[in-house]
Write a protein that holds these residues in place. Structure first.
Motif, PDB file in Angstrom:
ATOM      1  N   GLN A   1       0.687   5.806  -0.519  1.00 49.16           N
ATOM      2  CA  GLN A   1      -0.217   6.922  -0.248  1.00 49.16           C
ATOM      3  C   GLN A   1      -0.659   7.676  -1.494  1.00 49.16           C
ATOM      4  O   GLN A   1      -1.672   8.366  -1.475  1.00 49.16           O
ATOM      5  CB  GLN A   1       0.448   7.907   0.729  1.00 49.16           C
TER       6      GLN A   1
ATOM      7  N   VAL B   1      -7.498   2.937  -4.483  1.00 50.29           N
ATOM      8  CA  VAL B   1      -8.679   2.483  -3.748  1.00 50.29           C
ATOM      9  C   VAL B   1      -9.324   3.753  -3.210  1.00 50.29           C
ATOM     10  O   VAL B   1      -8.876   4.323  -2.213  1.00 50.29           O
ATOM     11  CB  VAL B   1      -8.307   1.523  -2.604  1.00 50.29           C
ATOM     12  N   GLN B   2     -10.346   4.211  -3.913  1.00 50.01           N
ATOM     13  CA  GLN B   2     -10.877   5.547  -3.669  1.00 50.01           C
ATOM     14  C   GLN B   2     -11.409   5.726  -2.254  1.00 50.01           C
ATOM     15  O   GLN B   2     -11.204   6.766  -1.622  1.00 50.01           O
ATOM     16  CB  GLN B   2     -11.986   5.856  -4.688  1.00 50.01           C
ATOM     17  N   ASP B   3     -12.103   4.713  -1.747  1.00 50.24           N
ATOM     18  CA  ASP B   3     -12.728   4.857  -0.430  1.00 50.24           C
ATOM     19  C   ASP B   3     -11.703   5.061   0.676  1.00 50.24           C
ATOM     20  O   ASP B   3     -12.001   5.646   1.718  1.00 50.24           O
ATOM     21  CB  ASP B   3     -13.587   3.625  -0.110  1.00 50.24           C
ATOM     22  N   GLU B   4     -10.487   4.558   0.452  1.00 48.61           N
ATOM     23  CA  GLU B   4      -9.458   4.656   1.484  1.00 48.61           C
ATOM     24  C   GLU B   4      -8.370   5.664   1.127  1.00 48.61           C
ATOM     25  O   GLU B   4      -7.424   5.861   1.897  1.00 48.61           O
ATOM     26  CB  GLU B   4      -8.840   3.273   1.724  1.00 48.61           C
ATOM     27  N   ASN B   5      -8.483   6.266  -0.061  1.00 50.18           N
ATOM     28  CA  ASN B   5      -7.528   7.288  -0.492  1.00 50.18           C
ATOM     29  C   ASN B   5      -6.095   6.767  -0.479  1.00 50.18           C
ATOM     30  O   ASN B   5      -5.175   7.425   0.017  1.00 50.18           O
ATOM     31  CB  ASN B   5      -7.651   8.539   0.385  1.00 50.18           C
ATOM     32  N   ILE B   6      -5.917   5.562  -1.025  1.00 46.60           N
ATOM     33  CA  ILE B   6      -4.592   4.944  -1.106  1.00 46.60           C
ATOM     34  C   ILE B   6      -4.408   4.348  -2.497  1.00 46.60           C
ATOM     35  O   ILE B   6      -5.359   4.227  -3.272  1.00 46.60           O
ATOM     36  CB  ILE B   6      -4.409   3.822  -0.058  1.00 46.60           C
ATOM     37  N   TRP B   7      -3.168   3.987  -2.806  1.00 50.49           N
ATOM     38  CA  TRP B   7      -2.851   3.218  -4.006  1.00 50.49           C
ATOM     39  C   TRP B   7      -2.322   1.857  -3.579  1.00 50.49           C
ATOM     40  O   TRP B   7      -1.553   1.766  -2.616  1.00 50.49           O
ATOM     41  CB  TRP B   7      -1.804   3.937  -4.852  1.00 50.49           C
TER      42      TRP B   7
ATOM     43  N   SER C   1       2.931  -3.300   9.204  1.00 49.79           N
ATOM     44  CA  SER C   1       1.639  -3.948   8.991  1.00 49.79           C
ATOM     45  C   SER C   1       1.671  -5.358   9.569  1.00 49.79           C
ATOM     46  O   SER C   1       2.645  -6.093   9.400  1.00 49.79           O
ATOM     47  CB  SER C   1       1.315  -4.017   7.494  1.00 49.79           C
TER      48      SER C   1
ATOM     49  N   GLU D   1     -10.490  -5.597  -2.534  1.00 54.06           N
ATOM     50  CA  GLU D   1      -9.779  -4.423  -3.043  1.00 54.06           C
ATOM     51  C   GLU D   1      -8.651  -4.794  -3.997  1.00 54.06           C
ATOM     52  O   GLU D   1      -8.107  -3.932  -4.696  1.00 54.06           O
ATOM     53  CB  GLU D   1      -9.228  -3.583  -1.887  1.00 54.06           C
TER      54      GLU D   1
ATOM     55  N   VAL E   1       0.844  -1.194   0.000  1.00 53.89           N
ATOM     56  CA  VAL E   1       0.000   0.000   0.000  1.00 53.89           C
ATOM     57  C   VAL E   1       0.879   1.243   0.000  1.00 53.89           C
ATOM     58  O   VAL E   1       1.866   1.321   0.741  1.00 53.89           O
ATOM     59  CB  VAL E   1      -0.931   0.014   1.231  1.00 53.89           C
TER      60      VAL E   1
END
Length: 313
Positions: free
Chosen positions: A166, A230-236, A196, A213, A164
């Motif tokens: 940012q 991943v739009q809902d979590e604002n991550i790539w 993690s 995801e 993951v």
């Protein structure tokens, strides 16, 4: 008595403007008169032009987008050619897999939608419906995807790493690092996922166990390194697909995969483009191999795709 049917001047002007936008040849001679070339088959530019004209003639909202300065209609044109490419890919995939669609089912679904005035819409702020032959083709393609998915969704298996980041720049850097050093993929992803508690390397699973995801990797071949937001979590998320098998035995884990069959079949359609090849008339934009979308340019794509030189078998 003959009745002359006249379109409003605004419609004709908008159609002419779109014609100017998409008419012309691409970068190579094989694209002369082509909106796209899919697996050696040409999608004629005039066919796509007619579909764009129909959208403008049918929708006042579409005409408003075209008349804005600058025009905000090009995304609609890109979606029209995208759907045309999807239809051709679906036809080629169906022929290869021995899937035949019952056209009576297509007509029935189409007529029901028309009677209920319920249509899919183009992406964007305005509600612009997809109608006519484009909608019929889309129904046909969905039936193909479901049939393909029912054959393969319960037997597909993937081995992968993921990490993951940012933002897009960080995702691109991680993709580049893995592509340059695939033998060090475990260390690279472990470092990217430091802190993690969730394992992120050498994971194996099928549709029933792969985290939702990470579903975009269903469209990727072994050896692919992909990144997507991943739009809902604002991550790539960055995924390295180490291995994949479409015939790994029962990987459903006893779960009903019929609900995701269509989605998986669509993923196989998009993935098939990597085998047969898709070349767009550059006036429309660029083809995204991971999403199957048409983006304005490489710099404006919604995903990242790369391939290691020596993917694992």
């Amino acid at each position: 008595m003959t009745i002359a049917i006249r379109r409003p001047i605004a419609v004709l002007a908008a159609c002419a403007a779109v014609g100017a936008m998409v008419t012309g040849c691409g970068a190579g001679p094989e694209q002369i008169g082509a909106a796209a070339v899919v697996g050696g088959h040409t999608i004629p530019l005039d066919v796509v032009q007619q579909q764009i004209t129909s959208v403008l003639a049918d929708s006042a909202d579409a005409r408003k987008l075209q008349q804005q300065k600058p025009s905000t209609f090009p995304p609609i044109a890109r979606t029209v050619v995208q759907l045309a490419v999807w239809h051709e890919l679906s036809n080629q995939l169906a022929a290869k897999a021995g899937v035949k669609v019952n056209e009576d089912q297509v007509d029935q679904a189409y007529n029901q939608s028309v009677a209920a005035n319920q249509f899919p819409t183009f992406p964007g702020p305005a509600t612009i419906p997809i109608k006519g032959q484009m909608f019929k083709d889309f129904i046909h393609d969905n039936l193909v995807w479901n049939a393909i998915g029912m054959k393969q969704a319960g037997t597909a298996s993937f081995t992968y790493d993921f990490g993951v980041t940012q933002d897009r720049n960080s995702a691109q850097a991680l993709v580049d690092k893995v592509v340059a050093n695939p033998d060090q993929h475990v260390a690279i992803f472990n470092a990217a996922s430091a802190g993690s508690s969730r394992p992120t390397t050498n994971q194996t699973g099928g549709l029933a166990t792969v985290p939702p995801e990470l579903a975009p990797m269903f469209k990727a071949n072994a050896g692919s390194v992909i990144a997507f937001p991943v739009q809902d979590e604002n991550i790539w998320v960055v995924v390295y697909v180490l291995k994949r098998s479409d015939n790994a035995g029962d990987t459903s884990g006893g779960q009903d995969v019929s609900q995701v069959a269509g989605t998986f079949g669509q993923a196989q359609m998009i993935r098939s483009a990597q085998q047969v090849g898709v070349t767009l008339n550059p006036r429309f934009g660029v083809w995204e191999p991971l999403t199957g979308y048409v983006s304005p340019s490489d710099g404006e794509s919604s995903s990242i795709s790369a391939t290691v030189r020596k993917p694992n078998p």
